[in-house]
Scaffold this motif. Sequence first.
Motif, mmCIF file in Angstrom:
data_model
loop_
_atom_site.group_PDB
_atom_site.id
_atom_site.type_symbol
_atom_site.label_atom_id
_atom_site.label_comp_id
_atom_site.label_asym_id
_atom_site.label_seq_id
_atom_site.Cartn_x
_atom_site.Cartn_y
_atom_site.Cartn_z
ATOM 1 N N UNK A 76 8.454 -14.663 -7.740
ATOM 2 C CA UNK A 76 7.454 -14.975 -8.724
ATOM 3 C C UNK A 76 6.508 -16.057 -8.155
ATOM 4 N N UNK A 77 5.400 -16.197 -8.681
ATOM 5 C CA UNK A 77 4.346 -17.288 -8.410
ATOM 6 C C UNK A 77 3.689 -16.839 -6.881
ATOM 7 N N UNK A 78 4.093 -15.764 -6.336
ATOM 8 C CA UNK A 78 3.252 -15.373 -5.191
ATOM 9 C C UNK A 78 1.954 -14.625 -5.493
ATOM 10 N N UNK A 79 1.040 -14.327 -4.571
ATOM 11 C CA UNK A 79 -0.292 -13.484 -4.689
ATOM 12 C C UNK A 79 0.207 -12.343 -4.383
ATOM 13 N N UNK A 80 -0.273 -11.046 -5.156
ATOM 14 C CA UNK A 80 0.021 -9.642 -5.134
ATOM 15 C C UNK A 80 -1.259 -9.041 -5.049
ATOM 16 N N UNK A 81 -1.411 -7.932 -4.037
ATOM 17 C CA UNK A 81 -2.690 -6.938 -4.118
ATOM 18 C C UNK A 81 -2.176 -5.706 -3.769
ATOM 19 N N UNK A 82 -2.847 -4.572 -4.170
ATOM 20 C CA UNK A 82 -2.715 -3.207 -3.562
ATOM 21 C C UNK A 82 -3.514 -2.669 -3.024
ATOM 22 N N UNK A 83 -3.177 -1.312 -2.291
ATOM 23 C CA UNK A 83 -4.248 -0.648 -1.510
ATOM 24 C C UNK A 83 -3.536 0.833 -1.589
ATOM 25 N N UNK A 84 -4.558 1.827 -1.384
ATOM 26 C CA UNK A 84 -4.126 3.298 -1.523
ATOM 27 C C UNK A 84 -5.011 4.132 -1.037
ATOM 28 N N UNK A 85 -4.630 5.410 -0.975
ATOM 29 C CA UNK A 85 -5.598 6.360 -0.447
ATOM 30 C C UNK A 85 -5.266 7.745 -1.301
ATOM 31 N N UNK A 86 -6.106 8.800 -1.060
ATOM 32 C CA UNK A 86 -5.838 9.939 -1.979
ATOM 33 C C UNK A 86 -6.763 11.032 -1.269
ATOM 34 N N UNK A 87 -6.304 12.282 -1.523
ATOM 35 C CA UNK A 87 -6.801 13.173 -0.729
ATOM 36 C C UNK A 87 -8.169 13.885 -1.462
ATOM 37 N N UNK A 88 -8.113 13.451 -2.729
ATOM 38 C CA UNK A 88 -9.262 14.065 -3.635
ATOM 39 C C UNK A 88 -10.190 12.714 -4.175
ATOM 40 N N UNK A 89 -11.209 12.960 -4.639
ATOM 41 C CA UNK A 89 -12.119 11.753 -5.126
ATOM 42 C C UNK A 89 -11.533 11.030 -6.495
ATOM 43 N N UNK A 90 -10.932 12.130 -7.164
ATOM 44 C CA UNK A 90 -10.385 11.366 -8.530
ATOM 45 C C UNK A 90 -8.892 11.694 -8.743
ATOM 46 N N UNK A 91 -8.405 11.668 -7.546
ATOM 47 C CA UNK A 91 -7.017 12.069 -7.498
ATOM 48 C C UNK A 91 -6.038 10.981 -7.629
ATOM 49 N N UNK A 92 -6.119 9.928 -8.289
ATOM 50 C CA UNK A 92 -5.054 8.922 -8.497
ATOM 51 C C UNK A 92 -5.397 7.628 -7.985
ATOM 52 N N UNK A 93 -6.284 7.383 -7.254
ATOM 53 C CA UNK A 93 -6.592 5.870 -6.726
ATOM 54 C C UNK A 93 -6.566 5.064 -7.641
ATOM 55 N N UNK A 94 -7.244 4.724 -8.655
ATOM 56 C CA UNK A 94 -7.145 3.552 -9.801
ATOM 57 C C UNK A 94 -5.736 3.790 -10.359
ATOM 58 N N UNK A 95 -5.066 4.842 -10.692
ATOM 59 C CA UNK A 95 -3.779 4.988 -11.328
ATOM 60 C C UNK A 95 -2.629 4.452 -10.439
ATOM 61 N N UNK B 50 0.872 -1.410 -0.047
ATOM 62 C CA UNK B 50 0.019 -0.026 -0.039
ATOM 63 C C UNK B 50 0.780 1.372 0.092
ATOM 64 N N UNK B 51 0.226 2.155 -0.659
ATOM 65 C CA UNK B 51 0.707 3.762 -0.643
ATOM 66 C C UNK B 51 -0.302 4.626 -0.844
ATOM 67 N N UNK B 52 -0.096 5.849 -0.309
ATOM 68 C CA UNK B 52 -0.861 7.102 -0.537
ATOM 69 C C UNK B 52 -0.449 7.252 -2.054
ATOM 70 N N UNK B 53 -1.410 7.796 -2.687
ATOM 71 C CA UNK B 53 -0.943 8.422 -4.071
ATOM 72 C C UNK B 53 -0.398 9.606 -4.251
ATOM 73 N N UNK B 54 0.548 9.690 -5.164
ATOM 74 C CA UNK B 54 1.363 10.892 -5.267
ATOM 75 C C UNK B 54 1.503 11.183 -6.747
ATOM 76 N N UNK B 55 0.625 12.268 -7.122
ATOM 77 C CA UNK B 55 0.414 12.663 -8.325
ATOM 78 C C UNK B 55 0.102 11.376 -9.333
#
Length: 208
Positions: A112-131, A83-88
């Motif tokens: 290799x071969x491990x399971x990976x998944x991500x999480x994030x946060x942002x200060x604005x509603x369309x501020x880079x969550x998905x990107x 996980x990481x906060x979004x930065x630009x």
Amino acid sequence: MENPVNIAVVYYSSTGTIAEVAGELAEAAEKAGAAVRLRKVAELAPQAAIDANPAWAANAAATASIPEATSDDLVWADGVLIGSPTRFGNVAAQLKQFLDTLGPIWQQGLLAGKVYSGFTSAGTGHGGHESTLLALSHTFHHFGGIIVPPGYTDAAKFADGNPYGTSHFDQGGTVPVGDVTRAAARVQAERVVKIARATRAAAERDAA
């Protein structure tokens, strides 16, 4: 007795939002029967910058006891939540620096071969969550990982609205992590544990 599946929750957080989500993920993974390592990556910002921001300083103090992540934590893990906060619209420099240290174990094929998944946060509603989550997935592809998004696999994900991973809209630090985000985190953690367990079982059968 069957050994528990190993899950590493690795994150960077400045003012505490991602730290809270990481804690929720770790707790949910443990409840789902996993052995969990909760790890923060090293801080790169100067102490003066941290001290100048009360929320940043408070989070640094509150998470002082959490160990810093090492490459061994990923080698140990069957599944990894990062996980990481979004930065630009991208991951924070502190997390990227940690990822950049993983070259030696990547070259050995140990990621290799491990399971990976991500999480994030942002200060604005369309501020880079998905990107930001998609940027993390680029790294997972290079690892040769098995990318496990939460998807819309539970009603909680329709409330949170993000099939790529758990994300929190904190409105510039004014909205704390609430029930919607915590429910989404639990869904994601449980899904990662389930698929990591199945993946490890399949690998063990193949090796037998």
